[in-house]
Design an enzyme around this catalytic site. Structure first.
Site, PDB file in Angstrom:
ATOM      1  N   ARG A   1      41.534  40.856  39.624  1.00  0.00           N
ATOM      2  CA  ARG A   1      42.033  41.134  38.287  1.00  0.00           C
ATOM      3  C   ARG A   1      40.895  41.679  37.436  1.00  0.00           C
ATOM      4  O   ARG A   1      39.897  41.000  37.233  1.00  0.00           O
ATOM      5  CB  ARG A   1      42.572  39.829  37.694  1.00  0.00           C
ATOM      6  CG  ARG A   1      43.243  39.973  36.375  1.00  0.00           C
ATOM      7  CD  ARG A   1      43.881  38.672  35.927  1.00  0.00           C
ATOM      8  NE  ARG A   1      42.923  37.586  35.707  1.00  0.00           N
ATOM      9  CZ  ARG A   1      43.176  36.507  34.976  1.00  0.00           C
ATOM     10  NH1 ARG A   1      44.353  36.349  34.434  1.00  0.00           N
ATOM     11  NH2 ARG A   1      42.265  35.566  34.816  1.00  0.00           N
TER      12      ARG A   1
ATOM     13  N   THR B   1      40.896  45.068  31.594  1.00  0.00           N
ATOM     14  CA  THR B   1      42.216  45.713  31.486  1.00  0.00           C
ATOM     15  C   THR B   1      43.335  44.814  32.011  1.00  0.00           C
ATOM     16  O   THR B   1      44.510  45.069  31.768  1.00  0.00           O
ATOM     17  CB  THR B   1      42.243  47.012  32.321  1.00  0.00           C
ATOM     18  OG1 THR B   1      42.055  46.647  33.703  1.00  0.00           O
ATOM     19  CG2 THR B   1      41.142  47.966  31.905  1.00  0.00           C
TER      20      THR B   1
ATOM     21  N   ASP C   1      40.131  28.394  37.281  1.00  0.00           N
ATOM     22  CA  ASP C   1      40.038  29.508  38.231  1.00  0.00           C
ATOM     23  C   ASP C   1      40.114  28.941  39.653  1.00  0.00           C
ATOM     24  O   ASP C   1      39.176  28.274  40.110  1.00  0.00           O
ATOM     25  CB  ASP C   1      38.730  30.277  38.011  1.00  0.00           C
ATOM     26  CG  ASP C   1      38.681  31.545  38.860  1.00  0.00           C
ATOM     27  OD1 ASP C   1      38.812  31.436  40.105  1.00  0.00           O
ATOM     28  OD2 ASP C   1      38.545  32.634  38.290  1.00  0.00           O
TER      29      ASP C   1
ATOM     30  N   ASP D   1      37.215  29.979  42.084  1.00  0.00           N
ATOM     31  CA  ASP D   1      35.942  29.303  41.786  1.00  0.00           C
ATOM     32  C   ASP D   1      35.985  27.838  42.179  1.00  0.00           C
ATOM     33  O   ASP D   1      35.014  27.298  42.727  1.00  0.00           O
ATOM     34  CB  ASP D   1      35.616  29.421  40.286  1.00  0.00           C
ATOM     35  CG  ASP D   1      35.041  30.790  39.937  1.00  0.00           C
ATOM     36  OD1 ASP D   1      34.495  31.452  40.835  1.00  0.00           O
ATOM     37  OD2 ASP D   1      35.148  31.188  38.770  1.00  0.00           O
TER      38      ASP D   1
HETATM   39  N1  URA Z   1      44.009  32.866  38.347  1.00  0.00           N
HETATM   40  C1  URA Z   1      43.445  31.650  38.374  1.00  0.00           C
HETATM   41  O1  URA Z   1      42.660  31.344  39.278  1.00  0.00           O
HETATM   42  N2  URA Z   1      43.744  30.772  37.405  1.00  0.00           N
HETATM   43  C2  URA Z   1      44.602  31.056  36.401  1.00  0.00           C
HETATM   44  O2  URA Z   1      44.847  30.194  35.547  1.00  0.00           O
HETATM   45  C3  URA Z   1      45.192  32.336  36.388  1.00  0.00           C
HETATM   46  C4  URA Z   1      44.879  33.220  37.369  1.00  0.00           C
END
Ligand code: URA
Length: 207
Positions: free
Chosen positions: A102, A106, A198, A201
């Protein structure tokens, strides 16, 4: 095709552990593994079976076996965390990989990897991504998977929001979305709230 939330006490319990900020990488990974397996067990109820003749120690009999090839396609990188738990139940599943990230400015999906089994057109495909946020990455991955010929596809996510579900339903109405939980909303950075942060992560300990 809409969406389905798998409301199961074990899944909810394990997901609560994953959501907690102080959950370790090890516990996050183990619970993701286990939830993915539980989800696959539920989802695979609609897999087709066929009769085969076998011989037990006592007699020849006709019993069922899976009729379809199953392909798992994790969306890199967080989707990787769902593979082992499902493969523990479906050891013959083939694995494809789709790399989409992602763009933080953008919010568009950028493709960087695409390697799918050749037999994907006739297979039952489970696309794996723990988080269904805007649906942009999922839609990009589904475009790539359909371009390779896949027709029977489920999108398997841990946590999603209505915005992402609606975006995928609009672009890919033939794909059923299966979730472990439906959360409230996205924040200004398109993170799911309350979510779990995330997923990549937390899974790989990169932050
Ligand atoms: N991707 C993620 O890892 N966490 C989110 O909250 C949204 C997208």
């Amino acid at each position: 095709m809409g969406y389905k939330v798998l409301d199961h006490p074990l899944i909810s319990h394990k997901l609560t552990i994953m959501r907690k900020e102080d959950t370790s990488t090890k516990d996050f990974r183990e619970n993701l593994d286990e939830i993915a397996g539980l989800m696959a067990y539920e989802i695979s109820r609609d897999l087709e079976t066929e009769d085969i003749e076998i011989k037990t120690p006592l007699k020849v009999t006709t019993k069922k076996k899976l009729a379809e090839e199953i392909i798992l396609v994790p969306i890199l990188r967080a989707g990787l965390g769902m593979v082992d738990g499902i493969r523990a139940l479906i050891p013959n599943a083939k694995i494809g990989h789709i790399g989409v990230y992602r763009d933080e400015e953008t919010f568009e999906a950028k493709e960087y990897f695409n390697k799918l089994p050749e037999s994907i057109a006739d297979a039952y495909v489970m696309v794996l991504d723990p988080m269904l946020a805007t649906g942009v990455s999922a839609n990009a991955a589904l475009d790539m998977i359909k371009a390779a010929g896949a027709k029977k596809i489920k999108l398997v996510c841990l946590v999603g929001v209505m915005q992402g579900i609606e975006a995928v339903n609009k672009k890919h109405p033939d794909v059923e979305i299966v979730l472990a939980a439906l959360d409230e909303k996205l924040d200004e950075n398109n993170y799911i709230v309350p979510g779990l942060g995330d997923a990549g992560d937390r899974l790989f300990g990169t932050k």
